[in-house]
Motif scaffolding. Structure first.
Motif, mmCIF file in Angstrom:
data_model
loop_
_atom_site.group_PDB
_atom_site.id
_atom_site.type_symbol
_atom_site.label_atom_id
_atom_site.label_comp_id
_atom_site.label_asym_id
_atom_site.label_seq_id
_atom_site.Cartn_x
_atom_site.Cartn_y
_atom_site.Cartn_z
ATOM 1 N N TRP A 173 0.814 -1.213 0.000
ATOM 2 C CA TRP A 173 0.000 0.000 0.000
ATOM 3 C C TRP A 173 0.846 1.262 0.000
ATOM 4 N N CYS A 174 2.160 1.121 0.097
ATOM 5 C CA CYS A 174 3.082 2.242 0.300
ATOM 6 C C CYS A 174 3.748 2.637 -1.018
ATOM 7 N N PRO A 175 3.418 3.792 -1.600
ATOM 8 C CA PRO A 175 4.029 4.194 -2.868
ATOM 9 C C PRO A 175 5.539 4.398 -2.758
ATOM 10 N N VAL A 222 9.089 2.748 -4.790
ATOM 11 C CA VAL A 222 10.222 3.532 -5.285
ATOM 12 C C VAL A 222 11.542 2.928 -4.801
ATOM 13 N N GLU A 223 11.613 2.538 -3.537
ATOM 14 C CA GLU A 223 12.875 2.051 -2.984
ATOM 15 C C GLU A 223 13.166 0.578 -3.302
ATOM 16 N N HIS A 224 12.145 -0.183 -3.654
ATOM 17 C CA HIS A 224 12.296 -1.634 -3.824
ATOM 18 C C HIS A 224 13.378 -2.037 -4.842
ATOM 19 N N PRO A 225 13.463 -1.397 -6.015
ATOM 20 C CA PRO A 225 14.533 -1.778 -6.946
ATOM 21 C C PRO A 225 15.935 -1.583 -6.351
ATOM 22 N N TYR A 226 16.104 -0.542 -5.552
ATOM 23 C CA TYR A 226 17.423 -0.328 -4.952
ATOM 24 C C TYR A 226 17.719 -1.386 -3.886
ATOM 25 N N GLY A 274 12.074 6.773 5.666
ATOM 26 C CA GLY A 274 11.974 7.203 4.278
ATOM 27 C C GLY A 274 12.624 6.209 3.336
ATOM 28 N N VAL A 275 12.680 6.608 2.087
ATOM 29 C CA VAL A 275 13.201 5.755 1.011
ATOM 30 C C VAL A 275 14.707 5.562 1.155
#
Length: 178
Positions: free
Chosen positions: A72-74, A78-82, A154-155
């Motif tokens: 549910w967290c946009p 964003v951070e997942h690929p890193y 945060g990210v």
């Protein structure tokens, strides 16, 4: 006596102005954590994948990042690929799927790959509450004994990794070597 009564609103206004002025210089991404220096909270929760029950003892043995995430967290997307890149480089990452549906988490990991060596399902948010989680993503750095050494809100991206997490992670890895 009436003159003193007129000064009360002025004093209240000045006090409020001081607090608001101080708030301008706070950094919201540096939220304090009472957990720094303390053992990872005790828990017994199901793994996202499979039926294994995980506990805090499963986190012991190696320094690791513990990433709080949710489908549910946009910002988590964003951070997942890193995080996947870090895992490919050998960084130990454990995940806490926070206040999420397990079926959605399984689909997410199938679609976007799984950087987590352990992935804890915290559907009710009890572990997150014990950790003092404000939301997702949040990432904790733990040592080999399961002591929380750092928290990032945060990210996690290349800058955060390079400037904040990597030096601390490497120090913990080096300290754990015989």
């Amino acid at each position: 006596m009436k003159r003193w009564m007129m000064l009360i609103p002025l004093a209240a206004f000045l006090l409020l102005a001081v607090f608001l002025y101080k708030g301008l210089f706070l950094k919201p991404d540096e939220l304090p954590s009472a957990m720094i220096g303390k053992p990872f909270p005790a828990f017994s929760l199901r793994a996202v994948q499979g039926s294994q029950t995980l506990t805090e003892r499963d986190l012991h043995g190696r320094a690791a990042l513990v990433n709080v995430w949710g489908t549910w967290c946009p910002s988590c997307k964003v951070e997942h690929p890193y995080l996947n890149q870090l895992a490919e480089q050998g960084v130990v990452i454990h995940g806490i799927n926070y206040k999420d549906d397990n079926a959605a988490a399984l689909k997410w990991l199938a679609d976007f790959h799984n950087p987590y060596q352990l992935d804890i399902s915290d559907e009710q948010g009890t572990l997150g509450l014990d950790l003092g989680v404000y939301g997702a993503p949040e990432t904790f750095l733990i040592d080999a004994q399961g002591i929380i050494r750092y928290k990032h809100v945060g990210v996690v991206d290349s800058t955060v990794w390079r400037e904040q997490l990597a030096p601390r992670y490497q120090q913990l890895v080096d300290e754990a070597r015989p």
